[in-house]
Scaffold this motif. Structure first.
Motif, short mmCIF file in Angstrom:
data_model
loop_
_atom_site.label_atom_id
_atom_site.label_comp_id
_atom_site.label_asym_id
_atom_site.label_seq_id
_atom_site.Cartn_x
_atom_site.Cartn_y
_atom_site.Cartn_z
N LEU A 1 47.88 69.31 -43.87
CA LEU A 1 49.20 68.73 -43.61
C LEU A 1 49.10 67.47 -42.77
O LEU A 1 49.86 66.52 -42.97
N SER A 2 48.16 67.44 -41.83
CA SER A 2 48.02 66.25 -40.98
C SER A 2 47.53 65.05 -41.76
O SER A 2 47.74 63.91 -41.34
N TYR A 3 46.86 65.27 -42.89
CA TYR A 3 46.40 64.15 -43.73
C TYR A 3 47.37 63.82 -44.86
O TYR A 3 46.99 63.22 -45.85
N ILE B 1 38.98 64.20 -51.11
CA ILE B 1 38.84 62.77 -50.82
C ILE B 1 38.22 62.10 -52.03
O ILE B 1 37.11 62.45 -52.44
N ASN B 2 38.93 61.16 -52.63
CA ASN B 2 38.44 60.50 -53.84
C ASN B 2 37.42 59.43 -53.48
O ASN B 2 37.03 59.25 -52.32
N ASN B 3 36.97 58.70 -54.52
CA ASN B 3 35.91 57.71 -54.31
C ASN B 3 36.36 56.53 -53.46
O ASN B 3 35.52 55.82 -52.91
N ARG B 4 37.65 56.32 -53.36
CA ARG B 4 38.16 55.23 -52.53
C ARG B 4 38.41 55.66 -51.09
O ARG B 4 38.82 54.84 -50.27
N PHE C 1 40.61 58.07 -50.12
CA PHE C 1 41.97 58.52 -49.88
C PHE C 1 42.14 59.95 -50.38
O PHE C 1 41.34 60.46 -51.16
N ILE C 2 43.23 60.57 -49.94
CA ILE C 2 43.50 61.96 -50.27
C ILE C 2 44.04 62.06 -51.70
O ILE C 2 44.97 61.34 -52.07
N CYS D 1 37.36 59.22 -44.52
CA CYS D 1 38.71 59.32 -45.08
C CYS D 1 39.56 58.15 -44.56
O CYS D 1 39.70 57.97 -43.35
N ASN D 2 40.09 57.36 -45.49
CA ASN D 2 40.88 56.20 -45.12
C ASN D 2 42.36 56.51 -44.94
O ASN D 2 43.13 55.64 -44.57
N THR D 3 42.77 57.73 -45.26
CA THR D 3 44.17 58.11 -45.09
C THR D 3 44.47 58.33 -43.61
O THR D 3 43.75 59.07 -42.95
#
Length: 408
Positions: free
Chosen positions: A140-142, A109-112, A114-115, A248-250
């Protein structure tokens, strides 16, 4: 390519100590073997992609991929060390152990919020090789690309085929993995499963490929085949296996894309990922590893264990708890939150400074009062001593005067 000069065609036995402390033994390696080929063998054994490996020998300097063992002065019974590059050490350690929360915290998970597909694809490759089915399912789900490849064009399907992880193979194909994908050596996952002696995995992949080709030929001749109806394979897994990762925003995908051929998958028995024929009740009881803390490790079934009640190595039936670990460094603060936190920190710092000053003043006051009391006690003791000395002097003087009068 190495020539027939010198020791190039001699065979040596070497050991490679990997970053987890485990030692890998390689027998009868020719001295014209390159470091890149050695990294490929290490990747087949431990699942760490070759682009993440660092091979060192004696002076602990990195060995270049194009150099041979002879050029690196490797002798018989030598021990080389394999470390992981610093950006991937936490990710490789967590993924190889099957720790879900730690894996997502280790750069996926990056700083924003997202994956990051590069790190996530490496984690999926390692999880598929080691057989951690819940970690693979979470990735896989993400939205991790199931057909993402390493530097050698290997996908997670190749890693599962190398180790014969039948449940992982079924899961990846249910999520749309390409069974025809080849690496730089021209081998598919079925080729690796056959080469490493995993009969059930090789047989299942061969059956799926055969039925798939049969359906494609029938489609070309007769048009579209009759509909088979969709099947949600996620019914096999416990509900808490797909846990939302905080920060996690994804968006999480709760159902795989239906890109597989269900007829071919049914013929190859790829619709039953967990033991019990795909029923949710049979999949709820899964194994735990008591010696590890945190996220449990989920072992998937290998080819000699499918189908059967021991496909997941079940010893004690327990219901696994959901993930409760809260990742750090996942929520990005806004400017107002940052300004508020900065103001609160400044006020707290000023308060601490004021309390320190008041504490120092109290200590100084107590010290001065202690000094005054000590001086008063010393003065009173001196007065008593002076009075006692004067009294004794007066008594001695009066005694001498009385004696003088008597003698006179």
């Amino acid at each position: 390519m190495a020539t027939k000069r010198g020791r190039a065609w001699q065979m040596v036995d070497i050991t490679v100590k990997i970053f987890t402390g485990r030692t890998l033994s390689f027998q009868q390696l020719p001295l014209n073997t390159t470091i890149g080929e050695l990294k490929l063998k290490v990747e087949d054994s431990c699942g760490i992609p070759s682009q993440c490996q660092r091979i060192t020998y004696l002076d602990m300097c990195d060995l270049f991929d194009h150099r041979t063992l002879e050029q690196c002065d490797v002798v018989n019974k030598a021990r080389l060390d394999m470390q992981v590059w610093a950006p991937f050490i936490k990710l490789a350690t967590a993924a190889s152990s099957g720790l879900i929360a730690q894996t997502f915290q280790a750069g996926i998970i990056n700083n924003r919020g997202f994956i990051s597909q590069d790190e996530a694809s490496i984690a999926l490759y390692i999880a598929s090789h080691c057989g951690h089915i819940r970690l693979a399912l979470m990735l896989l789900s993400y939205g991790v690309e199931v057909n993402s490849t390493t530097k050698l064009d290997r996908s997670a399907l190749h890693a599962a085929g190398i180790k014969g992880q039948w449940s992982i193979l079924c899961l990846l194909i249910n999520w749309g993995a390409n069974i025809y994908s080849k690496d730089v050596t021209g081998n598919t996952a079925m080729d690796y499963a056959r080469a490493f002696g995993h009969r059930q995995s090789a047989r299942g992949l061969a059956l799926y490929e055969w039925h798939l080709n049969k359906e494609q030929r029938a489609t070309q001749k007769q048009g579209a085949p009759p509909g088979d109806g969709g099947r949600n394979i996620m019914d096999q897994f416990p509900s808490h296996w797909l846990t939302e990762i905080p920060g996690c925003n994804t968006p999480q995908i709760l159902c795989p894309p239906m890109t597989m051929n269900l007829v071919a998958a049914r013929a190859a028995n790829m619709l039953s990922i967990l033991p019990g024929g795909g029923s949710k009740a049979a999949a709820i009881s899964v194994p735990t590893t008591p010696e590890l803390r945190g996220d449990p490790v989920y072992k998937c079934g290998k080819d000699h264990q499918i189908p059967g009640s021991h496909a997941l190595g079940v010893k004690t039936k327990k219901t696994l708890p959901p993930i409760t670990s809260t990742p750090s460094r996942l929520v990005i603060p806004t400017y107002d939150d940052w300004l508020k936190a900065k103001t609160e920190a400044k006020i707290e710092r000023q308060r601490q400074i004021q309390e320190a000053k008041e504490r120092e003043q109290q200590e100084a006051l107590l010290k001065s009062e202690r000094r005054k009391s000590q001086a008063a006690e010393a003065f009173s003791a001196w007065i008593k001593q002076d009075r006692a000395s004067r009294h004794s002097l007066r008594q001695s003087t009066s005694r001498v005067t009385a004696v003088t009068i008597e003698t006179a």
